[in-house]
Design an enzyme around this catalytic site. Structure first.
Site, mmCIF file in Angstrom:
data_model
loop_
_atom_site.group_PDB
_atom_site.id
_atom_site.type_symbol
_atom_site.label_atom_id
_atom_site.label_comp_id
_atom_site.label_asym_id
_atom_site.label_seq_id
_atom_site.Cartn_x
_atom_site.Cartn_y
_atom_site.Cartn_z
ATOM 1 N N ASP A 1 -15.361 -4.846 -15.126
ATOM 2 C CA ASP A 1 -16.571 -5.558 -15.476
ATOM 3 C C ASP A 1 -15.956 -4.797 -16.935
ATOM 4 O O ASP A 1 -15.270 -3.700 -16.839
ATOM 5 C CB ASP A 1 -17.291 -4.703 -14.476
ATOM 6 C CG ASP A 1 -18.697 -4.614 -14.815
ATOM 7 O OD1 ASP A 1 -18.715 -5.798 -16.119
ATOM 8 O OD2 ASP A 1 -19.498 -3.954 -14.361
ATOM 9 N N GLU B 1 20.790 1.828 18.805
ATOM 10 C CA GLU B 1 20.467 2.304 20.442
ATOM 11 C C GLU B 1 20.541 1.004 21.160
ATOM 12 O O GLU B 1 20.933 1.401 21.952
ATOM 13 C CB GLU B 1 18.938 2.246 20.493
ATOM 14 C CG GLU B 1 18.976 4.035 19.884
ATOM 15 C CD GLU B 1 16.815 3.740 19.865
ATOM 16 O OE1 GLU B 1 16.559 5.137 19.117
ATOM 17 O OE2 GLU B 1 16.267 2.625 19.732
#
Length: 939
Positions: free
Chosen positions: A358, A729
């Site tokens: 704006d 893992e």
């Protein structure tokens, strides 16, 4: 609220009376004379009778906007459990609980695992809920802008009533400073002017008239006033024709309420990543179950084993890490005056490719300021901006009379601040406010001047004459003070007074005035001419007062750009971000401001008005946005802004929209990132936006983009960190399975301890890494770029593979050194407990060095600084200390089935743990050498 449809038409009320009685709808009230307006709306100059007003209130409802639907707290909390990671873990926990009840004898370890997985889900949900708990109060803010009381005529009696009791047909009394309580048709106007900026974005005060006007866009009807706007000058009376949701303000409310909140690029990427990871976890878990099924183990045991594989793949700490890391970004931005209301908006800023901004209050200061005074062929620059009298008029003595006349010909007043954080403001027309301020800068006391020359009559400004005249009594007679459009004023002048010398206005003088006015206008200034005339009496005819004038000079003013905006726009350009002005103001004014701040640099920018947008189909709009690099969109409505934002998003752009008015709310909410002004913005804009600039500075957007890009980089860093140890893992579990070892090298409970105990804090420390120096010199990333790109996945496999190889080797070396056949191992075997402890400790130690490795993509850790992120070192130290406690403390040994490690074990694990860092340093050195190699040189 009035019923939307035939009960009350929006926006000019043309059907209100007709619908009320079932008659044919009368002509739109804007096109009627004042007497016709009373008839059409079923009222009179005395206002509605009390009984008719009560009936209208029952029929149309209160003059209020409907309350916004707010998501219930339970809904917000429940939504935290719909994430795919959460669903996978909830299912895993449920199956583990079931396994515990089915197995004989029942293993308390299985119950501990089920509770641990469920605890992870609850913890993630609690963190996510705490971070996201904020209400979307857009509609409540719109309602807050409706004035609480108003003055109205009821049966000839002037009353002050709650605004919510207004109904169509009420006659409202308006005065300067009032907030307009509903959409009304003006029937009496005395110098009446309103500020429509909350609806149109146009900062100028707009005069109102009681005369009929032709059909056209609702907000351009000069005989109507609208809810949510303010009366800045004069007084008048108006008849209500629309209330509540049927008003123009209500139309914006419906747009804002209906606008969907767009998902940010990060939301889309995390959702995609979650689907892939969850799918992979389920598939691999199922395959491991199938692979071990022929071994003869019980189904319950195999389920628990498969769950361990799934848990190894799912980054349980990711949701909490992501939420808290975004919150860190929020706090950083808050220190830079940018308040983030939605966590994911932090990252969305970093991927912004288009900013639709704006003008008024965003690029400019929303304070009209005189910058030039011209008289006698000489310009007199004026320093200082805004309504504070800070600055001076260069060589002000020759223009004192000009500024005195200009100041007397004003109705506006300067209102001092009422609080320490407030600034002086203008009550009335901001143009007149600028004239009052420049007179003060010239050292004039306008109060004393007004006392010496009191006003006796006035001829208000109108759009036909383009002049305003006030008549004052002086010590020697009467004087007319006139200001207005330079062309119209010059045509009524016969002589001029410059430098205190009066002379006839020659043709050369006129040409000089026109040239000076054109020069000021070419700078984007609004230009006014100032003149006066001596009169014989206090009540001259208007034509007499505005003829045979003495020209004093010209003044040029503008709503000045914020001083920091130019640099901010330049920073956005360097970052590859396109800045587009989208304003409700005039094209010439918009282009002038755009040039001043650097949005427009070419001589021929593309300027498109709302009317032209209406004539475009979607294909033409897409072509316009794709081809026009310097684009100004002027005289646009909220619907236009929404359409433009949607079109940019169709092109794959990540769109940020800035604004401060209620008219900006729909686009702010629909954009990928809505940015509202905090100090000067309206409540509705602030509530619709996902970010609020507390200092109203456009420069804060560039800073926020920089921080947002850093957030995305840091997210990738901790993704590499988290997923690489998931590889570490998973691989040992797979290796043990295919090697025929009956037990798992690392249990699901140990994995959870690593994911949530040892890894979350280092991941958060990685999320707090400062932006890299060249972050704003890079192009924005594509909306479709994957969070887990090929390069990221490759690095995860590289670092995770090294970890997996190291801990797998340690596990099988320790198991083999025990000299026990595989089939004889049980969970109570000391060698097995030591081996699983070494696997867990090995992953923790390697992650400590892995965290140092992932701090940069190419820079050596020595250049980044080993000690430059003390929080990371402290977090890694905490993880190692927690691992030591799990190894040595009996209560934790019982939970995790671990055993004490010898000093030699820690030495071996420490040496292996450095391998990911050393290998990644070698990779970075190779990448730097390849980047530095001259093109065409030897490979």
């Amino acid at each position: 609220m009035p019923t939307i449809g035939t009960e009350q038409s929006a926006p000019d009320g043309g059907e209100a009376a007709g619908a009320a009685s079932g008659r044919v709808a009368p002509p739109a009230v804007r096109e009627l004379a004042a007497d016709g307006v009373y008839t059409a709306l079923g009222t009179s100059r005395r206002g509605l009778p009390a009984a008719q007003a009560r009936a209208g209130l029952e029929r149309y409802g209160s003059n209020e906007l409907p309350p916004a639907g707010r998501r219930a707290v339970w809904w917000l909390l429940g939504a935290q459990f719909t994430d795919l990671f959460a669903i996978v873990l909830i299912v895993a926990s449920g199956i583990t609980f079931l396994a515990y009840w089915l197995e004989e004898p029942r293993d308390v370890g299985t119950l501990q695992l089920a509770l641990a997985i469920l605890g992870v889900v609850v913890l993630n949900a609690a963190i996510g809920f705490a971070q996201e708990y904020s209400a979307e109060r857009t509609a409540q803010a719109l309602g807050a802008m409706v004035p609480r009381t108003c003055r109205v005529l009821r049966g000839g009696e002037r009353l002050e009533l709650p605004a919510r009791e207004l109904v169509p047909g009420d006659v409202v009394v308006l005065e300067a400073g009032d907030a307009v309580p509903a959409d009304c048709r003006v029937v009496e106007a005395h110098e009446l002017a309103v500020n429509n900026a909350p609806l149109t974005g146009e900062s100028n005060a707009v005069g109102r008239t009681a005369d009929p006007v032709a059909a056209g866009p609702p907000l351009e009807a000069h005989n109507c006033v609208f809810m949510g706007t303010d009366v800045v000058a004069g007084s008048g009376r108006a008849v209500v024709f629309a209330t509540g949701a049927a008003t123009e303000f209500g139309r914006i409310y419906r747009l804002a309420a209906a606008a969907p909140r767009q998902k940010t690029p990060l939301q889309l990427q995390v959702a995609s990543m979650a689907r892939r990871v969850a799918g992979a976890a389920l598939v691999i878990g199922a395959l491991m179950f199938a692979v071990r099924l022929p071994t003869g183990e019980s189904a319950v045991t195999l389920f628990v084993f498969a769950l361990g594989v799934m848990v190894a793949l799912v980054p349980e700490g990711l949701p909490a890490t992501l939420s808290v890391s975004l919150a860190i970004g929020v706090r950083r931005m808050a220190r830079r005056h940018a308040l983030i209301k939605q966590l994911l908006a932090v990252e969305a800023l970093g991927s912004t490719t288009v900013v639709c901004t704006d003008k008024t209050g965003t690029l400019t200061q929303a304070e009209m300021t005189v910058t030039q005074v011209w008289a006698g062929g000489a310009p007199h620059p004026v320093s200082g901006v805004g309504y504070e009298p800070n600055g001076e008029v260069a060589d002000g003595a020759p223009v004192r009379e000009l500024l005195r006349v200009a100041g007397l010909c004003c109705n506006a007043r300067l209102v001092p601040p009422t609080g320490p954080r407030e600034r002086r403001r203008v009550l009335g027309d901001t143009t007149e406010g600028a004239l009052l301020v420049v007179a003060e800068k010239a050292g004039m006391n306008l109060g004393a001047e007004e006392a010496a020359a009191p006003r006796v009559t006035e001829f208000p400004f109108d759009s036909d004459r383009k002049l305003m005249t006030t008549v004052h009594r002086t010590g020697v007679g009467y004087q007319a003070c006139v200001k207005g459009a330079p062309g119209e004023l010059l045509a009524r002048c016969t002589d001029r007074e410059w430098d205190g010398r009066r002379a006839l206005l020659t043709r050369a003088d006129r040409e000089a005035v026109v040239a000076a006015g054109d020069a000021l206008a070419s700078q984007g200034l609004r230009v006014l001419g100032i003149a006066r005339r001596e009169l014989d009496g206090p009540r001259p005819a208007q034509e007499e007062a505005e003829s045979a004038l003495t020209l004093l000079g010209l003044v040029g003013m503008l709503d000045p750009p914020r001083p920091e905006v130019t640099d901010a726009v330049a920073a956005c350009r360097r970052a590859g971000i396109r800045v587009v002005m989208v304003t409700g103001d005039h094209p010439l004014t918009g282009e002038a401001v755009a040039r001043r701040v650097g949005i427009v640099r070419r001589p021929d920018p593309v300027v498109v008005t709302g009317a032209r947008l209406d004539a475009m189909d979607e294909e033409a709009l897409d072509a316009l946005l794709a081809e026009s690099s310097e684009l100004l969109l002027c005289r646009v409505s909220p619907e236009h802004k929404m359409r433009v934002v949607t079109a940019f998003q169709r092109h794959g752009e990540v769109v940020a929209v800035t604004g401060d008015g209620a008219n900006d709310a729909p686009a702010l909410k629909h954009a990928d990132i809505g940015v509202a002004m905090g100090a000067s913005g309206t409540d509705v804009a602030r509530e619709a936006a996902s970010m609020v600039l507390l200092d109203d500075s456009f420069a804060s957007i560039a800073t926020a983009v920089r921080l947002g890009r850093a957030v995305y980089q840091n997210i990738r860093k901790f993704l590499v960190y988290l997923f690489s140890h998931n590889i570490g893992e998973l691989i040992p579990i797979l290796a043990a399975t295919f090697a025929g070892f009956p037990l798992v090298p690392i249990s699901a409970v140990q994995i959870l301890a690593i994911d949530l105990g040892s890894d979350v804090l280092p991941a958060l420390a990685l999320g707090a890494e400062p932006p890299e120096p060249d972050v704003m010199d890079r192009s924005p990333r594509s909306r479709h770029e994957r969070l887990l790109s090929a390069a990221v996945v490759g690095r995860i496999l590289f670092l995770g593979g090294i970890q997996a190889a190291c801990v797998s080797a340690v596990f099988f070396w320790h198991i083999g050194s025990a000299g026990i056949p595989f089939d004889d191992f049980t969970e109570d075997t000391l060698a097995y407990q030591e081996a699983v402890t070494m696997v867990q400790a090995g992953i923790v130690l390697s992650q400590f060095f892995n965290a140092l490795a992932v701090r940069s993509d190419r820079q050596s850790i020595l250049r980044v600084g080993l000690l430059s992120n003390p929080a990371l070192l402290a977090a890694g130290g905490f993880g190692v200390a927690l691992m030591a406690a799990i190894s040595y403390l009996p209560p934790l040994q019982a939970v995790f089935n671990t055993a004490p490690l010898a000093a030699s074990d820690w030495a071996v694990l420490g040496g292996l743990g450095t391998l990911p860092l050393l290998a990644d340093e070698a990779r970075k050195a190779w990448l730097r050498r390849r980047a530095a190699r001259p093109k065409g040189g030897p490979r």
